[in-house]
Design a protein around this motif. Structure first.
Motif, short mmCIF file in Angstrom:
data_model
loop_
_atom_site.label_atom_id
_atom_site.label_comp_id
_atom_site.label_asym_id
_atom_site.label_seq_id
_atom_site.Cartn_x
_atom_site.Cartn_y
_atom_site.Cartn_z
N MET A 1 -48.88 227.10 39.24
CA MET A 1 -50.28 226.73 39.21
C MET A 1 -50.54 225.68 38.13
O MET A 1 -51.41 224.85 38.30
N ALA A 2 -49.79 225.72 37.05
CA ALA A 2 -50.02 224.77 35.96
C ALA A 2 -49.74 223.34 36.40
O ALA A 2 -50.29 222.39 35.83
N ALA A 7 -53.28 223.69 32.51
CA ALA A 7 -52.66 224.90 31.95
C ALA A 7 -53.70 225.81 31.30
O ALA A 7 -53.48 227.01 31.18
N HIS A 8 -54.84 225.26 30.89
CA HIS A 8 -55.89 226.05 30.25
C HIS A 8 -56.99 226.45 31.23
O HIS A 8 -58.04 226.94 30.82
N TRP A 9 -56.73 226.24 32.52
CA TRP A 9 -57.72 226.58 33.55
C TRP A 9 -57.92 228.08 33.55
O TRP A 9 -56.98 228.86 33.46
N THR A 15 -57.07 231.84 43.72
CA THR A 15 -57.39 230.49 44.14
C THR A 15 -56.25 229.87 44.92
O THR A 15 -56.45 229.29 45.99
N LEU A 16 -55.05 229.98 44.41
CA LEU A 16 -53.90 229.42 45.09
C LEU A 16 -53.67 230.13 46.43
O LEU A 16 -53.38 229.47 47.44
N ASP A 17 -53.83 231.43 46.47
CA ASP A 17 -53.67 232.19 47.71
C ASP A 17 -54.64 231.71 48.78
O ASP A 17 -54.28 231.57 49.95
N VAL A 18 -55.88 231.46 48.39
CA VAL A 18 -56.91 230.99 49.32
C VAL A 18 -56.56 229.61 49.87
O VAL A 18 -56.67 229.37 51.06
N HIS A 19 -56.08 228.72 49.02
CA HIS A 19 -55.71 227.38 49.46
C HIS A 19 -54.51 227.41 50.41
O HIS A 19 -54.49 226.72 51.43
N VAL A 20 -53.53 228.23 50.11
CA VAL A 20 -52.35 228.34 50.98
C VAL A 20 -52.73 228.96 52.32
O VAL A 20 -52.26 228.51 53.37
#
Length: 52
Positions: A1-2, A7-9, A15-20
């Protein structure tokens, strides 16, 4: 994800799961043969049927 987000998000880890998931739906609707495979806890991988 970084690599995608700062990296400080600070936000949901989903979020990544939803996009994939959205990308998987779009590939399926387009009739694309590559699949996105989950390497749990590590990464995602785009595979063609010949790779499987």
């Amino acid at each position: 994800m970084a690599d995608v987000w700062d990296a400080h998000w600070y936000g949901s880890t989903k979020t990544l799961d939803v996009h994939v998931a959205a990308l998987r739906r779009k590939l399926a609707a387009a009739g694309a043969t590559p699949e996105i495979t989950t390497l749990r806890g590590y990464a995602y991988r785009l595979e063609s049927p010949a790779d499987a």
